[in-house]
Design a protein around this motif. Structure first.
Motif, mmCIF file in Angstrom:
data_model
loop_
_atom_site.group_PDB
_atom_site.id
_atom_site.type_symbol
_atom_site.label_atom_id
_atom_site.label_comp_id
_atom_site.label_asym_id
_atom_site.label_seq_id
_atom_site.Cartn_x
_atom_site.Cartn_y
_atom_site.Cartn_z
ATOM 1 N N ASP A 135 0.830 -1.214 0.000
ATOM 2 C CA ASP A 135 0.000 0.000 0.000
ATOM 3 C C ASP A 135 0.866 1.267 0.000
ATOM 4 N N GLY B 141 -6.728 -3.097 1.873
ATOM 5 C CA GLY B 141 -7.586 -3.563 0.782
ATOM 6 C C GLY B 141 -7.497 -5.061 0.564
ATOM 7 N N HIS C 41 -1.688 -3.030 8.278
ATOM 8 C CA HIS C 41 -2.359 -1.742 8.494
ATOM 9 C C HIS C 41 -3.863 -1.915 8.426
HETATM 10 CO CO CO Z 1 -2.661 -3.234 2.659
#
Ligand code: CO
Length: 228
Positions: free
Chosen positions: A55, A113, A109
């Motif tokens: 990410d 997603g 985190h």
């Molecule tokens: Co991620």
């Protein structure tokens, strides 16, 4: 100017901006320390291996206030750690046996997603096979996770379990265990980063030896003289 040309210019601008940014970086850095690059080019001795999510919002150095040269980094989608990933294993082996890092940190985190995708039943293509490892983690904790009605809360817990599983999977590798068997002081840790606050939470699963590991995963000292 036609819309297509405008769009095209914007497209190349995004790319060219990076090169401009690099020029600025070099200029700013040299203003502070004219020897910065010559010194950094001499070699690296990072004490930390970071395994994090790909990410774009979770860059290891920025969020830990560290500089180039301080953290050796491996990132993939949803910071998955699996035994057969040659990429991760190569990074781990190099970090531990050549760089002699003191700590390996798996950092997940919230709002990941990859975790959200793994929690759903939707198909996303090739990545579904990678995310299956997270579904395996879900299955291990399904009893607890299924009882969390709030979806965000449930995904947050899965983010944490995915990190914890990653820490455990690192400890299972012959690479980490041999470091411990050889008396190398090596800690394996699990953290979670919050996109909302910028803060890191230590999941307090730090492991420095194989004492609490299930017996089936424990390796004896290396004995390569296998009788076949
Ligand atoms: Co991620």
């Amino acid at each position: 100017m036609s819309d297509i040309i405008k769009k095209d210019l914007h497209h190349s601008e995004i790319y060219l901006n990076l090169l401009e940014g690099n020029k600025q970086f070099v200029k700013d850095t040299l203003e502070i320390d004219s020897e910065y690059f010559t010194n950094l080019a001499k070699g690296q001795e990072p004490p930390i291996l970071w395994i994090g999510c790909a990410d774009s919002r979770v860059p290891a150095n920025q969020i830990t206030n560290t500089k180039p040269g301080e953290i050796f980094v491996h990132r993939n989608i949803a910071n998955v750690v699996v035994h057969s990933d040659m990429n991760m294993l190569s990074v781990l082996d190099y970090a531990i046996n050549i760089l002699h890092v003191k700590h390996v940190i798996v950092t997940g985190h919230y709002g990941c997603g990859g975790i959200l995708a793994a929690m759903s039943n939707r198909q996303f293509g090739l990545i579904d096979n990678w995310l299956s490892h997270i579904k395996d983690v879900y299955r291990l904790h399904a009893k607890e996770l299924d009882q969390i009605a709030d979806e965000v809360e449930r995904s947050n817990r899965l983010v944490e379990y995915n990190v914890i599983e990653g820490v455990y999977n690192l400890c299972k590798t012959s690479i980490v265990q041999n470091a411990w068997l050889n008396g190398q002081l090596l800690g394996v840790h699990g953290w979670v980063y919050s996109l909302n606050t910028g803060k890191i939470t230590d999941l307090k699963v730090s492991t420095y030896n194989s004492a609490n590991m299930e017996d089936i995963f424990k390796f004896d000292s290396t004995d390569l003289k296998l009788s076949i």
